[in-house]
Design a protein around this motif. Structure first.
Motif, PDB file in Angstrom:
ATOM      1  N   LEU A   1     -15.062 -76.712 122.607  1.00  0.00           N
ATOM      2  CA  LEU A   1     -15.086 -75.351 122.628  1.00  0.00           C
ATOM      3  C   LEU A   1     -14.070 -74.517 121.617  1.00  0.00           C
ATOM      4  O   LEU A   1     -14.364 -73.690 120.944  1.00  0.00           O
ATOM      5  CB  LEU A   1     -14.750 -74.773 123.924  1.00  0.00           C
ATOM      6  N   GLY A   2     -12.919 -75.225 121.372  1.00  0.00           N
ATOM      7  CA  GLY A   2     -11.817 -74.662 120.615  1.00  0.00           C
ATOM      8  C   GLY A   2     -12.307 -74.822 119.016  1.00  0.00           C
ATOM      9  O   GLY A   2     -12.325 -73.948 118.288  1.00  0.00           O
ATOM     10  N   LEU A   3     -12.887 -76.045 118.585  1.00  0.00           N
ATOM     11  CA  LEU A   3     -13.764 -76.220 117.344  1.00  0.00           C
ATOM     12  C   LEU A   3     -14.741 -75.163 117.255  1.00  0.00           C
ATOM     13  O   LEU A   3     -14.993 -74.644 116.202  1.00  0.00           O
ATOM     14  CB  LEU A   3     -14.094 -77.510 117.130  1.00  0.00           C
TER      15      LEU A   3
ATOM     16  N   ALA B   1     -15.141 -72.163 114.357  1.00  0.00           N
ATOM     17  CA  ALA B   1     -16.003 -72.162 113.362  1.00  0.00           C
ATOM     18  C   ALA B   1     -16.517 -70.840 113.398  1.00  0.00           C
ATOM     19  O   ALA B   1     -17.210 -70.337 112.340  1.00  0.00           O
ATOM     20  CB  ALA B   1     -16.916 -73.403 113.663  1.00  0.00           C
ATOM     21  N   ARG B   2     -16.874 -70.388 114.725  1.00  0.00           N
ATOM     22  CA  ARG B   2     -17.380 -68.966 114.937  1.00  0.00           C
ATOM     23  C   ARG B   2     -16.472 -67.811 114.058  1.00  0.00           C
ATOM     24  O   ARG B   2     -17.075 -67.049 113.572  1.00  0.00           O
ATOM     25  CB  ARG B   2     -17.580 -68.541 116.328  1.00  0.00           C
TER      26      ARG B   2
ATOM     27  N   TRP C   1     -12.379 -83.479 126.567  1.00  0.00           N
ATOM     28  CA  TRP C   1     -13.122 -83.165 125.049  1.00  0.00           C
ATOM     29  C   TRP C   1     -13.829 -81.815 125.068  1.00  0.00           C
ATOM     30  O   TRP C   1     -13.926 -81.259 124.117  1.00  0.00           O
ATOM     31  CB  TRP C   1     -14.193 -84.324 124.760  1.00  0.00           C
ATOM     32  N   LEU C   2     -14.239 -81.589 126.287  1.00  0.00           N
ATOM     33  CA  LEU C   2     -14.734 -79.990 126.383  1.00  0.00           C
ATOM     34  C   LEU C   2     -14.032 -78.822 125.823  1.00  0.00           C
ATOM     35  O   LEU C   2     -14.290 -78.209 124.826  1.00  0.00           O
ATOM     36  CB  LEU C   2     -15.402 -79.601 127.804  1.00  0.00           C
ATOM     37  N   PRO C   3     -12.605 -78.689 126.193  1.00  0.00           N
ATOM     38  CA  PRO C   3     -11.766 -77.818 125.662  1.00  0.00           C
ATOM     39  C   PRO C   3     -11.744 -77.746 124.101  1.00  0.00           C
ATOM     40  O   PRO C   3     -11.722 -76.940 123.322  1.00  0.00           O
ATOM     41  CB  PRO C   3     -10.587 -77.809 126.287  1.00  0.00           C
ATOM     42  N   ALA C   4     -11.497 -79.127 123.591  1.00  0.00           N
ATOM     43  CA  ALA C   4     -11.468 -79.452 122.175  1.00  0.00           C
ATOM     44  C   ALA C   4     -12.789 -79.110 121.381  1.00  0.00           C
ATOM     45  O   ALA C   4     -12.870 -78.673 120.556  1.00  0.00           O
ATOM     46  CB  ALA C   4     -11.036 -80.900 122.086  1.00  0.00           C
TER      47      ALA C   4
END
Length: 260
Positions: free
Chosen positions: A15-17, A21-22, A10-13
């Motif tokens: 970070l991707g989200l 958003a950024r 879940w961490l990559p997901a």
């Protein structure tokens, strides 16, 4: 162990989200900044258009009205003149005033124009073909003007010829203002790759009875006009008390090839 697996998945997901958003926030801020810049440019353009319209109104109210009165009075003087000389002088004043009004309308039209395709259609601008008529007007006002042509006359770009005409016109205006009826020479020299214009007058034979008002910007405007065409402009007093105005305009290469 399970926690490590969940973190690894879940961490990559997350970070991707977060990165997505950024990016969306940054893009939104950039678009907002661009929109604000466009709005600021539009406001500045609107202010410029309004200022040009204000200048145009002022020119019309102050200048056009008084020139119109001058033309009307000159016409009345021409009709009621007791002798031919007075009638001819009145006709010259009336004709010059009408030409000035026409040129003023063109200038006002430019100031009021917003750059749209339906802007005012300007009449043909004077070129070197109209130079003799300009010199005749000065002669009629009492200035002995001699014209000298050197080299082979060539067909030049209209913009260049119009600028050359304005150089002569402004130089003669300065003679009227500051040198009275001083003898004046207007020289056109057609070189292989450029055109040289020189207007030179001797010292004033006597002090003008009434000095004509001026903005003091005529020669400055001429210099800008000449330099916009990559030309060289000079205006300087002569040792004998006279004055010389000169301009050298380079002829664009396409024009040179057309004449070859």
């Amino acid at each position: 162990m399970l926690g490590s697996v969940v973190l690894f998945v879940w961490l990559p997901a997350v970070l991707g989200l977060w990165n997505k958003a950024r990016r969306e926030v940054i893009e939104s801020l950039e678009e907002r900044a661009a929109q604000l810049e466009r709005e600021q440019a539009a406001r500045a353009e609107q202010a410029r258009i309004q200022e040009r319209a204000r200048i145009a109104r002022d020119m019309h109210d102050v200048v056009a009205h008084r020139v119109s009165l001058m033309v009307l009075h000159a016409g009345a003087l021409e009709v009621n003149a007791k002798d031919t000389a007075t009638a001819d002088a009145a006709e010259l004043i009336r004709t010059t005033g009408r030409e000035a009004l026409g040129q003023l309308r063109e200038v006002i039209g430019v100031l009021k124009s917003t750059g749209a395709a339906d802007g005012p259609a300007l009449g043909p601008q004077p070129t070197l073909a109209d130079l003799d008529q300009l010199l005749d007007q000065s002669r009629a006002a009492g200035i002995p003007v001699r014209r000298h042509d050197a080299g082979t006359p060539k067909r030049l770009p209209t913009l260049l010829e119009h600028a050359a005409y304005r150089v002569v016109q402004e130089a003669l205006t300065n003679v009227h203002k500051h040198a009275g009826t001083a003898p004046t020479d207007v020289a056109l020299h057609y070189h292989d790759a450029d055109l040289e214009i020189t207007v030179s007058n001797t010292a004033a034979p006597h002090r003008p009875v009434e000095a004509l008002p001026g903005s003091g910007l005529g020669l400055v405007g001429l210099r800008e006009r000449v330099e916009l065409l990559d030309g060289v402009f000079t205006a300087e007093p002569r040792r004998d008390g006279g004055f010389t105005v000169s301009a050298r305009f380079p002829v664009p290469e396409p024009a040179l090839e057309e004449r070859a």
